[in-house]
Design an enzyme around this catalytic site. Structure first.
Site, PDB file in Angstrom:
ATOM      1  N   HIS A 154       0.819  -1.210   0.000  1.00  0.00           N
ATOM      2  CA  HIS A 154       0.000   0.000   0.000  1.00  0.00           C
ATOM      3  C   HIS A 154       0.858   1.267   0.000  1.00  0.00           C
ATOM      4  O   HIS A 154       0.346   2.377   0.142  1.00  0.00           O
ATOM      5  CB  HIS A 154      -0.906  -0.034   1.245  1.00  0.00           C
ATOM      6  CG  HIS A 154      -2.040   0.931   1.220  1.00  0.00           C
ATOM      7  ND1 HIS A 154      -2.225   1.900   2.177  1.00  0.00           N
ATOM      8  CD2 HIS A 154      -3.059   1.084   0.341  1.00  0.00           C
ATOM      9  CE1 HIS A 154      -3.301   2.603   1.906  1.00  0.00           C
ATOM     10  NE2 HIS A 154      -3.831   2.133   0.804  1.00  0.00           N
TER      11      HIS A 154
ATOM     12  N   LYS B  12       3.322   4.404  -1.155  1.00  0.00           N
ATOM     13  CA  LYS B  12       3.469   5.348  -2.266  1.00  0.00           C
ATOM     14  C   LYS B  12       4.788   6.089  -2.038  1.00  0.00           C
ATOM     15  O   LYS B  12       4.871   6.971  -1.180  1.00  0.00           O
ATOM     16  CB  LYS B  12       2.327   6.362  -2.315  1.00  0.00           C
ATOM     17  CG  LYS B  12       0.943   5.740  -2.540  1.00  0.00           C
ATOM     18  CD  LYS B  12       0.222   5.548  -1.253  1.00  0.00           C
ATOM     19  CE  LYS B  12      -1.169   4.989  -1.483  1.00  0.00           C
ATOM     20  NZ  LYS B  12      -1.772   4.450  -0.259  1.00  0.00           N
TER      21      LYS B  12
ATOM     22  N   ASP C 112      17.203  10.720  -7.414  1.00  0.00           N
ATOM     23  CA  ASP C 112      18.649  10.935  -7.207  1.00  0.00           C
ATOM     24  C   ASP C 112      19.102  10.685  -5.773  1.00  0.00           C
ATOM     25  O   ASP C 112      20.174  11.146  -5.363  1.00  0.00           O
ATOM     26  CB  ASP C 112      19.052  12.359  -7.632  1.00  0.00           C
ATOM     27  CG  ASP C 112      18.932  12.565  -9.135  1.00  0.00           C
ATOM     28  OD1 ASP C 112      18.943  11.559  -9.872  1.00  0.00           O
ATOM     29  OD2 ASP C 112      18.813  13.732  -9.575  1.00  0.00           O
TER      30      ASP C 112
ATOM     31  N   HIS D 241      -9.102  11.659   2.059  1.00  0.00           N
ATOM     32  CA  HIS D 241      -8.263  10.472   1.945  1.00  0.00           C
ATOM     33  C   HIS D 241      -6.966  10.622   2.744  1.00  0.00           C
ATOM     34  O   HIS D 241      -6.107   9.740   2.723  1.00  0.00           O
ATOM     35  CB  HIS D 241      -7.940  10.224   0.458  1.00  0.00           C
ATOM     36  CG  HIS D 241      -7.371   8.883   0.163  1.00  0.00           C
ATOM     37  ND1 HIS D 241      -6.057   8.701  -0.213  1.00  0.00           N
ATOM     38  CD2 HIS D 241      -7.924   7.651   0.174  1.00  0.00           C
ATOM     39  CE1 HIS D 241      -5.831   7.413  -0.427  1.00  0.00           C
ATOM     40  NE2 HIS D 241      -6.944   6.748  -0.193  1.00  0.00           N
TER      41      HIS D 241
ATOM     42  N   LYS E 231      -4.170  10.579   5.608  1.00  0.00           N
ATOM     43  CA  LYS E 231      -3.827   9.700   6.720  1.00  0.00           C
ATOM     44  C   LYS E 231      -2.870  10.481   7.619  1.00  0.00           C
ATOM     45  O   LYS E 231      -1.640  10.389   7.476  1.00  0.00           O
ATOM     46  CB  LYS E 231      -3.156   8.426   6.223  1.00  0.00           C
ATOM     47  CG  LYS E 231      -4.000   7.599   5.231  1.00  0.00           C
ATOM     48  CD  LYS E 231      -3.553   7.846   3.837  1.00  0.00           C
ATOM     49  CE  LYS E 231      -4.031   6.854   2.797  1.00  0.00           C
ATOM     50  NZ  LYS E 231      -5.385   6.431   2.813  1.00  0.00           N
TER      51      LYS E 231
ATOM     52  N   ASP F 164      -0.456  16.787  20.493  1.00  0.00           N
ATOM     53  CA  ASP F 164       0.154  17.732  21.446  1.00  0.00           C
ATOM     54  C   ASP F 164       1.100  18.757  20.834  1.00  0.00           C
ATOM     55  O   ASP F 164       2.038  19.204  21.506  1.00  0.00           O
ATOM     56  CB  ASP F 164       0.923  16.950  22.520  1.00  0.00           C
ATOM     57  CG  ASP F 164       0.005  16.399  23.593  1.00  0.00           C
ATOM     58  OD1 ASP F 164      -1.216  16.604  23.498  1.00  0.00           O
ATOM     59  OD2 ASP F 164       0.519  15.749  24.514  1.00  0.00           O
TER      60      ASP F 164
END
Length: 495
Positions: free
Chosen positions: A236, A238, A243, A413, A415, A420
Site C-alpha cells: 500500500h 506510495k 537521485d 483520503h 492519513k 500535542d
C-alpha cells in the site's frame, strides 16, 4: 437427479472444508476477535466463506514468504551502509542519545522520546535531523512538484505505488518517465499487482515503458486472481525517490480521482510530503528492499545513498511496517503517542476500524480531558468498511471526543495524526486493522514543531468544511444505517 447429486457433493465438500478451516483457525491462536469473525463467516456462509478465507484469511508464514530479515544480515555483512554511518550502529547510537536527553532540550519531551525509541526498536527507523519537509494538500500540489523534480532528475528515479491507472495523469507520468529514460536516466517502477488490477488487461501501459528501458515490476503478482493467498498481503506504499536526495511519501496514488476529476467523489482532499534530506535514505532503503523482494536484484550501491548537504532542521523518522516485520511498528507508535497525549489528538483517516487497544487509548484520552477529534469522509468509497467505521464513533462520542464528517462535495483520503503540537504522522497507513497488521505501509513521524503546527492548522482549516456529529445525532440516525453498521462491524476484524 445427477445434477442434484453433483450439487450436493459440491456443497458437502465446501462445508467439510469450512469445518476443517475452522479447526485450523482455532488452533492458530490468532487474536480472539479475528478468530470469532472468521468462524462467524464460515458458519453463516460455509461455501462463500470458504472462498473468502482462501483469498483473504490465510496466515502466511513470515519466514517462508518474506525474507527481508535475511537481506538485512547481508547488508550489514557487506558494510554497504558505511556512507550513512553504518545502519545498525547508527540506531544503537541514537538509542543512547535519546536515553541521555541529547536530542531534545525541551524538558517536556517524554512523548517524543517514547515514540522515537519505540520506532528505533520496532521499525529499524533511525531519526534524521537534516531535512526540509513540504506538506502537499492535494493531487495538484503533489503532481506539480513531482513533475518538476522528475524533469530535473540527473541519475535515477524510483517509484513505488499501490494504484496506477491508465488515466490522464497516469499517461502524463508515463510520458515524462519515457522522456527521462531516453535521456539516459535510470528508472525503476514497482507497482502492486492487485492495486493495479485495472491494468491486468492493459499490459501495453507498462510495455511501452519497458521498451524504452524503464524497469517495471509487480509486487507479489497474483497469477490466479480468484484463488491465491497472496491476494491479502498488498503493498500500500506510495514512494518516489529522485537521485537519492528528494523523496515523496503520503496518500496520493496515480489516478485522475486524486486530482478531483471523479464525478462521484469530486474534490479529493489528501496529504503528501515532499522531503529533501537524510530521511530520503530510508525511503530509498524501503524501495530497494521491496525491489529486491520482487525482482531479486540487489541495488545497495553507495551511489543510491549520496552525501547530502544541509537541507533544513526538520526532525523525522521514516517507518515502514508490514508482514515482513516481527513488530507492528506504525500501530505501536500510534498507540504510544495517543496514550501519552496531554492536550490534543487530531486524526484524519478515510477508514476507522481500530483494534481494542487503540479504541481504549482514544477513549481514555478523551475521558481524561484530551481534545480528541477524528475527521472522516462524509461519503463512502467502500460501503461495508464505511459502515463498520461509523459503528466505532459511538464510544468516541460517549467519551467526550468529537467526530467530523468531511464535506459531501469532496472526499477525505488523508492519513494524518497530530498529537500535542509535538508529534505528527503522515503516510500511507489508514486507521484500520488492514493497514496496521496486513498491508505493507510507510509513514513519516515528524517531531518538528513548525511542520506539526502546519498540519494542525490544515486540520482546523478542513474542519470548516465538515459537519460535526453529536451523540444525539448519532443515536437518531436512520434505523437502516444502524443495522448496516452493526452488521458490518461483525466483520471488521477481517476487513
Amino acid at each position: 437427479m445427477e445434477a442434484t447429486g453433483v450439487l450436493a457433493y459440491i456443497i458437502g465438500f465446501f462445508v467439510m472444508s469450512a469445518a476443517f478451516v475452522s479447526v485450523v483457525i482455532f488452533l492458530e491462536n490468532r487474536d480472539p476477535s479475528r478468530t470469532i469473525a472468521w468462524l462467524l463467516v464460515l458458519l453463516l456462509f460455509p461455501v462463500v466463506g470458504f472462498v473468502i478465507y482462501i483469498l483473504f484469511g490465510q496466515n502466511m508464514k513470515k519466514k517462508k514468504i518474506f525474507k527481508i530479515q535475511k537481506l538485512f544480515s547481508e547488508i550489514n555483512a557487506n558494510k554497504i551502509f558505511e556512507s550513512i554511518q553504518n545502519f545498525e550502529n547508527l540506531i544503537t547510537i541514537q538509542k543512547q542519545a535519546i536515553m541521555e536527553d541529547l536530542v531534545f532540550y525541551d524538558p517536556d519531551i517524554n512523548i517524543k522520546r517514547r515514540v522515537m525509541n519505540l520506532l528505533l526498536n520496532t521499525g529499524r527507523a533511525p531519526f534524521t535531523l537534516n531535512n526540509s519537509v513540504k506538506i502537499l494538500n492535494s493531487g495538484e500540489e503533489k503532481f506539480k512538484a513531482l513533475f518538476e523534480d522528475i524533469r530535473n532528475a540527473k541519475r535515477h528515479i524510483h517509484l513505488e505505488y499501490y494504484i496506477i491507472k491508465d488515466s490522464q495523469i497516469g499517461r502524463a507520468v508515463k510520458e515524462l518517465l519515457i522522456e527521462k529514460a531516453r535521456e539516459g536516466i535510470q528508472i525503476r517502477l514497482l507497482y502492486d499487482d492487485v492495486g493495479c488490477w485495472n491494468l491486468w488487461f492493459k499490459r501495453s501501459f507498462f510495455d511501452e515503458m519497458r521498451e524504452c528501458g524503464i524497469k517495471v515490476a509487480p509486487f507479489l503478482p497474483v497469477k490466479l486472481p480468484f484463488l491465491n493467498r497472496r491476494l491479502n498481503y498488498r503493498n500500500h506504499r506510495k514512494i518516489v525517490v529522485i537521485d537519492g536526495k528528494i523523496g515523496y511519501v503520503g496518500g496520493i496514488n496515480i489516478g485522475d480521482e486524486y486530482l478531483g476529476k471523479d464525478e462521484k467523489f469530486g474534490y479529493w482532499r489528501d496529504t503528501h510530503m515532499r522531503i529533501e534530506g537524510e530521511a530520503v535514505y530510508m525511503l530509498q532503503l524501503t524501495f530497494l528492499l521491496d525491489w529486491y523482494f520482487s525482482t531479486k536484484e540487489k541495488l545497495f550501491s553507495t551511489c543510491y545513498f549520496p552525501a547530502i548537504s544541509y537541507c533544513g532542521h526538520n526532525v523525522m523518522q521514516i517507518v515502514a511496517s508490514g508482514p515482513d516485520s516481527d513488530w507492528e511498528a506504525i500501530h505501536q507508535a500510534y498507540f504510544t503517542a495517543i496514550s501519552q497525549a496531554k492536550r490534543m489528538i487530531y486524526i484524519q483517516t478515510p477508514y476507522f476500524i481500530p483494534d481494542d487497544s487503540l479504541l481504549v487509548a482514544l477513549r481514555t484520552a478523551a475521558l481524561s480531558g484530551v481534545d480528541v477529534r477524528i475527521m472522516f469522509p462524509g461519503k463512502p468509497d467502500h460501503k461495508i468498511v464505511y459502515h463498520a467505521s461509523l459503528s466505532y464513533f459511538e464510544s468516541i462520542l460517549k467519551s467526550g471526543g468529537k467526530v467530523f464528517l468531511y464535506d459531501e462535495k469532496g472526499f477525505l483520503h488523508s492519513k494524518v495524526m497530530v498529537v500535542d503540537d509535538d508529534i505528527a504522522s503522515v503516510g500511507t497507513a489508514n486507521m484500520d486493522l488492514r493497514s496496521f497488521m496486513i498491508n505493507f505501509e510507510i509513514n513519516g513521524f515528524i517531531y518538528d514543531k513548525e511542520i506539526v503546527n502546519s498540519l494542525k492548522q490544515d486540520f482546523l482549516n478542513d474542519q470548516l468544511r465538515c459537519k460535526e456529529i453529536t451523540l444525539e445525532e448519532y443515536h437518531n440516525r436512520p434505523m437502516l444505517q444502524k443495522l448496516k453498521g452493526s452488521y458490518a462491524r461483525l466483520f471488521s476484524p477481517i476487513l
